[in-house]
Enzyme design. Sequence first.
Site, short mmCIF file in Angstrom:
data_model
loop_
_atom_site.label_atom_id
_atom_site.label_comp_id
_atom_site.label_asym_id
_atom_site.label_seq_id
_atom_site.Cartn_x
_atom_site.Cartn_y
_atom_site.Cartn_z
N HIS A 1 -6.73 -10.29 5.91
CA HIS A 1 -5.42 -10.58 5.30
C HIS A 1 -4.42 -9.46 5.63
O HIS A 1 -3.39 -9.37 4.97
CB HIS A 1 -5.59 -10.74 3.79
N HIS B 1 -5.99 -17.40 -6.33
CA HIS B 1 -5.92 -15.94 -6.35
C HIS B 1 -6.97 -15.41 -7.32
O HIS B 1 -7.08 -15.89 -8.46
CB HIS B 1 -4.53 -15.46 -6.75
N ASP C 1 -7.49 -15.29 -2.18
CA ASP C 1 -6.76 -14.13 -1.66
C ASP C 1 -7.00 -12.94 -2.58
O ASP C 1 -6.89 -13.06 -3.81
CB ASP C 1 -5.27 -14.42 -1.54
N HIS D 1 -0.12 -5.90 4.30
CA HIS D 1 0.46 -7.14 3.76
C HIS D 1 1.93 -7.31 4.14
O HIS D 1 2.77 -7.63 3.31
CB HIS D 1 0.32 -7.16 2.22
#
Length: 305
Positions: free
Chosen positions: A172, A271, A121, A176
């Site tokens: 994504h 991450h 991510d 967010h």
Amino acid sequence: MNLKILSIVIASTIVISCIPTISYSKELNSYLLCESNKHYTKFRNEYNNKTFTSTLNLFRNVFSNNELHNGLNTKEYSWYFQPKNDNTPPDGPKETGNLMSKYDCYHLGDTSKKVLYLTFDEGYEAGYTTPILDILKKHNVKAAFFVVKPYITSSPDLIKRMVAEGHLVCNHSNHHPSMASIQDEAKFSKELSDVEEAFENVTHQKIAKYFRPPMGKYSELSLYYTKNLGYKTIFWSFAYMDWLKDNQPSHETAKKKIMQRTHNGGIMLLHAVSKTNAEILDDVITEWENQGYVLKSLDELPSKQ
């Protein structure tokens, strides 16, 4: 307040004060996708008020009906799984298991074989994506990078390198948000289309049609919208606390946790803002390879049909 309601208050307080493992897992794994200090602060405040919030949510669930939008449930869920340390695949949430196949959702791939799907991510760039890409190139591993629009516009050269080296760049969202909070279909679609447009402007290619819901928040309606836009929803079967830049896990702790929880068909979430991840990735992939695991692309996920 009558006796019936009073008894519910007392019972709910007892239950909440003795939160079972699976509930803790819900909180932890929602927490695991916070990608900045802002999100961490939000979670911390929510955690500190856990008892009050949980009680309030309990009464909302008991005394109110779930809202429907065009016949689809809008109740917000947080993705979670119960971690196992014996290299067996964890189960996802039972309460939404019926939605996973219906709306092309994955948290596992092919569990019959020693295959893994490595995903990152990307909320912002912290300087570790380049060494991560170097290691992936060394091992000829193709990963998936879930990016927000600001990442694309601020790091176009890294996006171009990901594409050039055969990785999937995936959606994504733009801002967010919790996608479950967006019931308007046009607004929902724009969160994804803004990322698509930014990606096409940089690469002149179409973005890979995989979507990871920010913070793991979803509803039946959001999963329906996602599938309707041609995307598969990608959750995860491994994640750990790796994103806090000023509180990174030690190499030993991180490697132990990753290897204990590696399992057939694992969709592994790391991450890319993690210094530890960048520094141990070579060792981790080497150990996976030594144990016979093969790292595959999300394009090789088994069909839900």
